[in-house]
Design a protein around this motif. Structure first.
Motif, PDB file in Angstrom:
ATOM      1  N   TYR A 611      11.709  13.973  -2.349  1.00 26.91           N
ATOM      2  CA  TYR A 611      10.759  13.063  -3.375  1.00 26.91           C
ATOM      3  C   TYR A 611      10.782  11.642  -3.202  1.00 26.91           C
ATOM      4  O   TYR A 611       9.680  11.041  -3.107  1.00 26.91           O
ATOM      5  CB  TYR A 611      10.954  13.521  -4.770  1.00 26.91           C
ATOM      6  N   THR A 612      11.973  11.313  -3.170  1.00 20.28           N
ATOM      7  CA  THR A 612      12.012   9.749  -2.975  1.00 20.28           C
ATOM      8  C   THR A 612      11.725   9.356  -1.704  1.00 20.28           C
ATOM      9  O   THR A 612      11.270   8.134  -1.631  1.00 20.28           O
ATOM     10  CB  THR A 612      13.717   9.555  -3.307  1.00 20.28           C
ATOM     11  N   LEU A 613      12.123  10.126  -0.802  1.00 19.11           N
ATOM     12  CA  LEU A 613      11.682   9.426   0.715  1.00 19.11           C
ATOM     13  C   LEU A 613      10.204   9.776   1.253  1.00 19.11           C
ATOM     14  O   LEU A 613       9.914   9.401   2.260  1.00 19.11           O
ATOM     15  CB  LEU A 613      12.677  10.130   1.742  1.00 19.11           C
ATOM     16  N   GLN A 614       9.259  10.392   0.408  1.00 18.34           N
ATOM     17  CA  GLN A 614       8.154  10.683   0.676  1.00 18.34           C
ATOM     18  C   GLN A 614       7.008   9.656   1.118  1.00 18.34           C
ATOM     19  O   GLN A 614       7.470   8.506   0.647  1.00 18.34           O
ATOM     20  CB  GLN A 614       7.471  11.700  -0.365  1.00 18.34           C
ATOM     21  N   ASP A 615       6.137   9.661   1.695  1.00 14.76           N
ATOM     22  CA  ASP A 615       5.160   8.899   1.960  1.00 14.76           C
ATOM     23  C   ASP A 615       4.198   8.884   0.755  1.00 14.76           C
ATOM     24  O   ASP A 615       3.959   9.673   0.188  1.00 14.76           O
ATOM     25  CB  ASP A 615       4.258   9.245   3.095  1.00 14.76           C
ATOM     26  N   LEU A 616       3.443   7.627   0.918  1.00 15.44           N
ATOM     27  CA  LEU A 616       2.198   7.485   0.052  1.00 15.44           C
ATOM     28  C   LEU A 616       0.827   7.792   0.818  1.00 15.44           C
ATOM     29  O   LEU A 616       0.936   7.499   2.177  1.00 15.44           O
ATOM     30  CB  LEU A 616       2.152   6.047  -0.423  1.00 15.44           C
ATOM     31  N   GLN A 617      -0.033   8.107   0.171  1.00 15.79           N
ATOM     32  CA  GLN A 617      -1.260   8.732   0.687  1.00 15.79           C
ATOM     33  C   GLN A 617      -2.515   8.103   0.047  1.00 15.79           C
ATOM     34  O   GLN A 617      -2.244   8.038  -1.240  1.00 15.79           O
ATOM     35  CB  GLN A 617      -1.177  10.253   0.529  1.00 15.79           C
ATOM     36  N   CYS A 618      -3.401   7.742   0.602  1.00 18.49           N
ATOM     37  CA  CYS A 618      -4.811   7.287  -0.004  1.00 18.49           C
ATOM     38  C   CYS A 618      -5.409   8.256  -0.691  1.00 18.49           C
ATOM     39  O   CYS A 618      -5.707   9.527  -0.212  1.00 18.49           O
ATOM     40  CB  CYS A 618      -5.533   6.684   0.941  1.00 18.49           C
ATOM     41  N   LYS A 619      -5.870   8.295  -1.714  1.00 21.49           N
ATOM     42  CA  LYS A 619      -6.622   9.257  -2.725  1.00 21.49           C
ATOM     43  C   LYS A 619      -8.064   9.490  -1.897  1.00 21.49           C
ATOM     44  O   LYS A 619      -8.309  10.601  -2.209  1.00 21.49           O
ATOM     45  CB  LYS A 619      -6.652   8.836  -3.996  1.00 21.49           C
ATOM     46  N   LYS A 620      -8.455   8.419  -1.475  1.00 24.51           N
ATOM     47  CA  LYS A 620      -9.955   8.678  -1.083  1.00 24.51           C
ATOM     48  C   LYS A 620     -10.077   9.024   0.500  1.00 24.51           C
ATOM     49  O   LYS A 620     -10.563  10.235   0.597  1.00 24.51           O
ATOM     50  CB  LYS A 620     -10.602   7.252  -1.101  1.00 24.51           C
ATOM     51  N   CYS A 621      -9.186   8.526   1.461  1.00 21.17           N
ATOM     52  CA  CYS A 621      -9.347   8.971   2.493  1.00 21.17           C
ATOM     53  C   CYS A 621      -8.272   9.837   3.121  1.00 21.17           C
ATOM     54  O   CYS A 621      -8.267  10.159   4.528  1.00 21.17           O
ATOM     55  CB  CYS A 621      -9.640   7.709   3.886  1.00 21.17           C
ATOM     56  N   LEU A 622      -7.331   9.900   2.320  1.00 20.88           N
ATOM     57  CA  LEU A 622      -6.088  10.712   2.725  1.00 20.88           C
ATOM     58  C   LEU A 622      -5.307  10.406   3.969  1.00 20.88           C
ATOM     59  O   LEU A 622      -4.396  11.057   4.468  1.00 20.88           O
ATOM     60  CB  LEU A 622      -6.697  12.320   3.032  1.00 20.88           C
ATOM     61  N   GLN A 623      -5.428   8.964   4.185  1.00 21.02           N
ATOM     62  CA  GLN A 623      -4.626   8.524   5.065  1.00 21.02           C
ATOM     63  C   GLN A 623      -2.934   8.246   4.645  1.00 21.02           C
ATOM     64  O   GLN A 623      -3.124   7.961   3.361  1.00 21.02           O
ATOM     65  CB  GLN A 623      -5.108   7.366   6.004  1.00 21.02           C
ATOM     66  N   ILE A 624      -2.198   8.127   5.530  1.00 19.07           N
ATOM     67  CA  ILE A 624      -0.784   7.877   5.041  1.00 19.07           C
ATOM     68  C   ILE A 624      -0.644   6.326   5.231  1.00 19.07           C
ATOM     69  O   ILE A 624      -1.189   5.825   6.005  1.00 19.07           O
ATOM     70  CB  ILE A 624       0.345   8.599   6.115  1.00 19.07           C
ATOM     71  N   LYS A 625      -0.134   5.825   4.052  1.00 16.02           N
ATOM     72  CA  LYS A 625      -0.028   4.272   3.939  1.00 16.02           C
ATOM     73  C   LYS A 625       0.988   3.910   5.285  1.00 16.02           C
ATOM     74  O   LYS A 625       2.069   4.313   5.317  1.00 16.02           O
ATOM     75  CB  LYS A 625       0.748   4.064   2.555  1.00 16.02           C
ATOM     76  N   MET A 626       0.423   3.013   5.891  1.00 15.27           N
ATOM     77  CA  MET A 626       1.165   2.380   6.931  1.00 15.27           C
ATOM     78  C   MET A 626       2.079   1.268   6.592  1.00 15.27           C
ATOM     79  O   MET A 626       3.068   1.014   7.036  1.00 15.27           O
ATOM     80  CB  MET A 626       0.238   1.980   8.033  1.00 15.27           C
ATOM     81  N   GLU A 627       1.478   0.054   6.157  1.00 13.74           N
ATOM     82  CA  GLU A 627       2.267  -0.822   5.777  1.00 13.74           C
ATOM     83  C   GLU A 627       3.068  -1.015   4.496  1.00 13.74           C
ATOM     84  O   GLU A 627       2.848   0.023   3.725  1.00 13.74           O
ATOM     85  CB  GLU A 627       1.298  -2.325   5.668  1.00 13.74           C
ATOM     86  N   ASN A 628       3.983  -1.916   4.179  1.00 14.06           N
ATOM     87  CA  ASN A 628       4.669  -1.930   3.185  1.00 14.06           C
ATOM     88  C   ASN A 628       4.155  -2.492   1.676  1.00 14.06           C
ATOM     89  O   ASN A 628       4.179  -1.878   0.683  1.00 14.06           O
ATOM     90  CB  ASN A 628       6.224  -2.551   3.333  1.00 14.06           C
ATOM     91  N   MET A 629       3.466  -3.472   2.073  1.00 12.07           N
ATOM     92  CA  MET A 629       3.048  -4.285   0.834  1.00 12.07           C
ATOM     93  C   MET A 629       1.631  -3.863   0.145  1.00 12.07           C
ATOM     94  O   MET A 629       1.749  -4.164  -1.070  1.00 12.07           O
ATOM     95  CB  MET A 629       3.009  -5.795   1.054  1.00 12.07           C
ATOM     96  N   PRO A 630       0.903  -3.536   0.897  1.00 11.98           N
ATOM     97  CA  PRO A 630      -0.793  -3.334   0.350  1.00 11.98           C
ATOM     98  C   PRO A 630      -0.708  -2.556  -0.998  1.00 11.98           C
ATOM     99  O   PRO A 630       0.086  -1.775  -0.974  1.00 11.98           O
ATOM    100  CB  PRO A 630      -1.590  -2.863   1.141  1.00 11.98           C
ATOM    101  N   GLU A 631      -1.123  -3.034  -2.108  1.00  9.60           N
ATOM    102  CA  GLU A 631      -1.347  -2.239  -3.260  1.00  9.60           C
ATOM    103  C   GLU A 631      -2.676  -1.262  -3.241  1.00  9.60           C
ATOM    104  O   GLU A 631      -2.549  -0.325  -3.860  1.00  9.60           O
ATOM    105  CB  GLU A 631      -1.985  -3.575  -4.221  1.00  9.60           C
ATOM    106  N   TYR A 632      -3.771  -1.628  -2.507  1.00 13.51           N
ATOM    107  CA  TYR A 632      -5.013  -0.655  -1.984  1.00 13.51           C
ATOM    108  C   TYR A 632      -4.841  -0.486  -0.768  1.00 13.51           C
ATOM    109  O   TYR A 632      -4.605  -1.038   0.125  1.00 13.51           O
ATOM    110  CB  TYR A 632      -6.023  -1.056  -2.712  1.00 13.51           C
ATOM    111  N   CYS A 633      -5.400   0.798  -0.454  1.00 13.94           N
ATOM    112  CA  CYS A 633      -5.724   1.031   1.012  1.00 13.94           C
ATOM    113  C   CYS A 633      -6.783   0.366   1.463  1.00 13.94           C
ATOM    114  O   CYS A 633      -7.525  -0.345   0.639  1.00 13.94           O
ATOM    115  CB  CYS A 633      -6.124   2.633   0.933  1.00 13.94           C
ATOM    116  N   SER A 634      -6.988   0.264   2.659  1.00 11.07           N
ATOM    117  CA  SER A 634      -8.142  -0.778   3.412  1.00 11.07           C
ATOM    118  C   SER A 634      -9.409  -0.029   3.046  1.00 11.07           C
ATOM    119  O   SER A 634     -10.320  -1.006   3.132  1.00 11.07           O
ATOM    120  CB  SER A 634      -7.780  -0.809   4.910  1.00 11.07           C
ATOM    121  N   CYS A 635      -9.709   1.336   2.638  1.00  7.03           N
ATOM    122  CA  CYS A 635     -10.712   1.687   2.234  1.00  7.03           C
ATOM    123  C   CYS A 635     -10.772   1.428   0.593  1.00  7.03           C
ATOM    124  O   CYS A 635     -11.984   2.118  -0.039  1.00  7.03           O
ATOM    125  CB  CYS A 635     -10.923   3.227   2.582  1.00  7.03           C
TER     126      CYS A 635
END
Ligand SMILES: [Zn+2]
Ligand SMILES: [Zn+2]
Length: 683
Positions: A611-635
């Protein structure tokens, strides 16, 4: 005794049963000591033989020699193939420090681990339960074929890497290994593993070596045991993935040969044979298993009979009931009685008359004793026993099963397959229903039974339970059943709902047979009307009342039987020292609760880490978050976690329940700590 340090010592590892150590301990102790001394000669002889096979000094054998020897053999094979050993006493292999960063190896290991097929329904022909053994060893030996059957060749698949050639090694050229997958990195070691096991197999088949046989029997335990020196989760996962593939092939093979799979997991398969008599069913199973075994891919799998049913209502492994049939005495291994059964097949037409007569004899005998009805319904445990509704449930279902079964026996003639169909022509035959719908008169009888006698009885029972429950609710007497599973969240039913739950459960079980569905629906509607619940309301929908948590691949210490346990609703339980324990279904030895507690602790830590090590995923396009800092996905979408917080909360709740019920203090403490540290996780 310090003086013994001068002499070579050979420890004899014997474990005493925990006897009664009361005030008389001196006598008991002395007797045990003498007994071990007298036994020591045979034990030493055996150990010496074993040490000779292992090529190990006699005094160096530890308490668990098979695990130790597996490590040793593997290490020797690896050294021969220029590997560096990754021995470590912990569960992480020693990969020179790289493993410390790689927590991913340890996280998802247990999840969705075994493949399970489950087909709830009602089966009116003979069903046979088979045990499966030796899947792991067979898979390992056939691993090079597993890719072939998928239509890919092992040379192009992702899980292998090209081996460095000798010139490259001599020239000191560094080949950069692509590390996209652990399975790719351990493919070399996996090949060595296979050669080790085939060496054992050769020892068994050529020299009849018992110790090699022992090694093979314990191979899977070694591979899974994290305390083994050469334990590697990646190896284990590789084999497990292959086992899944092979198992799917096995099930597909059964289906191709015309069997109907009721339930299948790595240890057992339940098959509906569509045959009326046990003799026919066994002949059929012999044929199917023999032709499966003739395939090289499944050559090493052991299949043995467990039990059989003549009539079966099946919801899931902890919820089923039916008429248990008797397997012929002494029949265990499939294929042993093969010669005899083929002989009877040849004379089938001549013997048909006799067979009918003998069948009738058998039927008569069974009628005298009455059919052995096996009831195994976990759902009943979750009904609050108000107004005797558990007894009513048992009586209704058992009565129904017995009535149908006896009608089947008396009215329908057992059909012996006179002419066997060829496999190719099977697709043209319309699929017959597997329940009593196969037999027109019995289906008619069942419909009348449900509409007439049973409906009246059920209405009366429902009313009785409803009235009693209401009366109790008024008096607010809270009845605390000892066997109440108070820890599973849904079993806290309100008293008013007892009758509703009763109706839902009975109807769910009866409607397992699709051919009487209409009648059951009608009865259900009337019963619901009696207790003022709408037919289509949300309340009236059936849910499994029990939570479930499956602990995969628990290995019995006494008989080496490996199985998955559903910790919340397993049938094989008993009570020892005032706390419930799980049991091995084969030899009835109970598993140690503390051991299971540690397994659960381990799983909980893994889950927390995952749970702690898991990835973040965009709610809309379901892509896995790549960069560390951004608050929102590129979409411009929000992020969410892959594993939801609620899932973790559900697991924590289940674990808390298990810990309380089965008295596991350490697990309970850890769970409580986790809950306290995460306020708001569990409401
Ligand atoms: Zn056992
Ligand atoms: Zn997005």
């Amino acid at each position: 005794m310090p003086g013994l340090g001068e002499l070579p010592l050979v420890p004899v590892h014997v474990q005493d049963a925990e006897g009664v150590w009361d005030l008389n301990w001196q006598r008991t102790g002395a007797r045990n000591m003498l007994r071990h001394y007298l036994n020591s000669e045979t034990i030493l002889e055996l150990t010496a033989e074993q040490a000779r096979y292992f090529h190990v000094p006699l005094g160096n054998l530890p308490a668990d020699p098979t695990i130790f020897a597996a490590d040793l053999f593997y290490a020797r094979h690896l050294m021969k193939h220029n590997f560096l050993l990754w021995c470590s006493p912990t569960e992480r292999p020693d990969l020179g420090g790289r493993e410390a960063d790689d927590n991913r190896l340890l996280t998802e290991c247990e999840e969705n681990s075994s493949v399970v097929t489950n087909n709830p329904g009602c089966y009116s022909t003979v069903c046979i339960e088979l045990n499966i053994d030796g899947l792991a060893v067979n898979t390992l030996l056939q691993s090079h074929h597993v890719n072939d059957i998928e239509g890919t060749s092992s040379s192009v698949s992702f899980d292998t890497i090209p081996q460095a050639s000798l010139e490259d090694m001599m020239g000191g050229q560094v080949t950069v290994l692509p590390s996209y997958d652990e399975t790719a990195l351990c493919s070399g070691a996996f090949r060595v593993l296979r050669s080790m096991v085939s060496a054992w197999l050769r020892d068994v088949s050529l020299y009849k070596n018992v110790f090699a046989d022992f090694q093979i029997l314990h191979f899977y335990r070694w591979l899974r045991s994290s305390s083994a020196l050469l334990y590697d989760p990646a190896l284990r996962r590789t084999l497990h993935n292959l086992m899944k593939k092979l198992f799917m092939q096995l099930v597909a093979e059964f289906k191709r040969l015309g069997s109907v799979i009721i339930y299948a997991n790595f240890n057992k398969i339940i098959i509906c044979t569509k045959k009326r008599t046990i003799e026919d069913a066994i002949g059929y199973i012999e044929f199917v298993v023999q032709s499966i075994r003739n395939k090289e891919l499944f050559h090493g799998i052991d299949i043995s009979y467990q039990q059989c049913w003549e009539y079966l209502m099946w919801l899931d492994p902890s919820n089923h009931g039916g008429v248990q049939g008797k397997l012929p005495a002494g029949l265990t291994e499939v294929g042993v009685g093969q010669d005899g059964s083929t002989a009877t097949k040849h004379n089938e037409e001549e013997a048909e008359e006799d067979e009918r007569e003998s069948n009738e004899d058998i039927n008569d005998e069974e009628d005298d004793e009455g059919p052995a009805i096996l009831m195994n319904w976990n759902v009943v445990e979750h009904l609050r026993n108000v107004g005797g509704c558990r007894e009513y449930f048992g009586a209704v279902i058992a009565g129904y099963i017995s009535a149908i079964y006896q009608h089947l026996q008396h009215v329908e003639q057992p059909q012996t397959p006179v002419r066997r169909r060829r496999l190719g022509s099977q697709s043209q035959i319309l699929p017959q229903p597997l329940g009593i719908g196969r037999f027109a008169t019995t289906a008619e009888f069942a419909k009348q039974l449900i509409n007439g006698e049973m409906a009246q009885k059920l209405y009366k029972i429902t009313q009785t339970i409803h009235e009693k429950a209401l009366k109790q609710a008024k008096n607010l007497i809270k009845e605390n059943d000892e066997d109440q599973f108070s820890w599973s969240k849904n079993s806290h039913m309100d008293l008013e709902k007892v009758s509703l739950e009763f109706v839902k459960t009975v109807c769910k079980v009866l409607s397992l047979d699709s051919s009487v569905q209409d009648e059951v629906t009608k009865v259900r509607r009337n019963m619901l009307r009696l207790i003022n619940v709408g037919d289509f309301s949300d309340e009236a929908v059936w849910h499994d009342p029990c939570v479930s948590f499956v602990l995969p691949e628990v290995i019995c210490k006494a008989c080496n039987h490996c199985r998955d346990i559903d910790l919340c609703k397993d049938n094989y339980q008993s009570t020892e020292n005032d706390s419930p324990v799980w049991q091995c279904p084969l030899c009835r030895t109970s598993y140690e609760n503390s051991e299971i507690e540690y397994l659960l602790l381990d799983i909980m830590h893994r889950k927390a880490m995952a749970y702690t090590l898991q990835d973040l995923q965009c709610k809309k396009c379901l892509q896995i978050k790549m960069e560390n800092m951004p608050e929102y996905c590129s979409c411009a979408g929000d992020f969410q976690t892959l594993v939801s917080r609620n899932d973790l909360a559900v697991y924590l709740k289940i674990f808390r329940g298990i810990a309380q019920h089965f008295k596991m203090p350490l697990l309970l403490e850890t769970v409580e700590f986790n809950i306290q540290m995460n306020p708001g996780l569990i409401a």
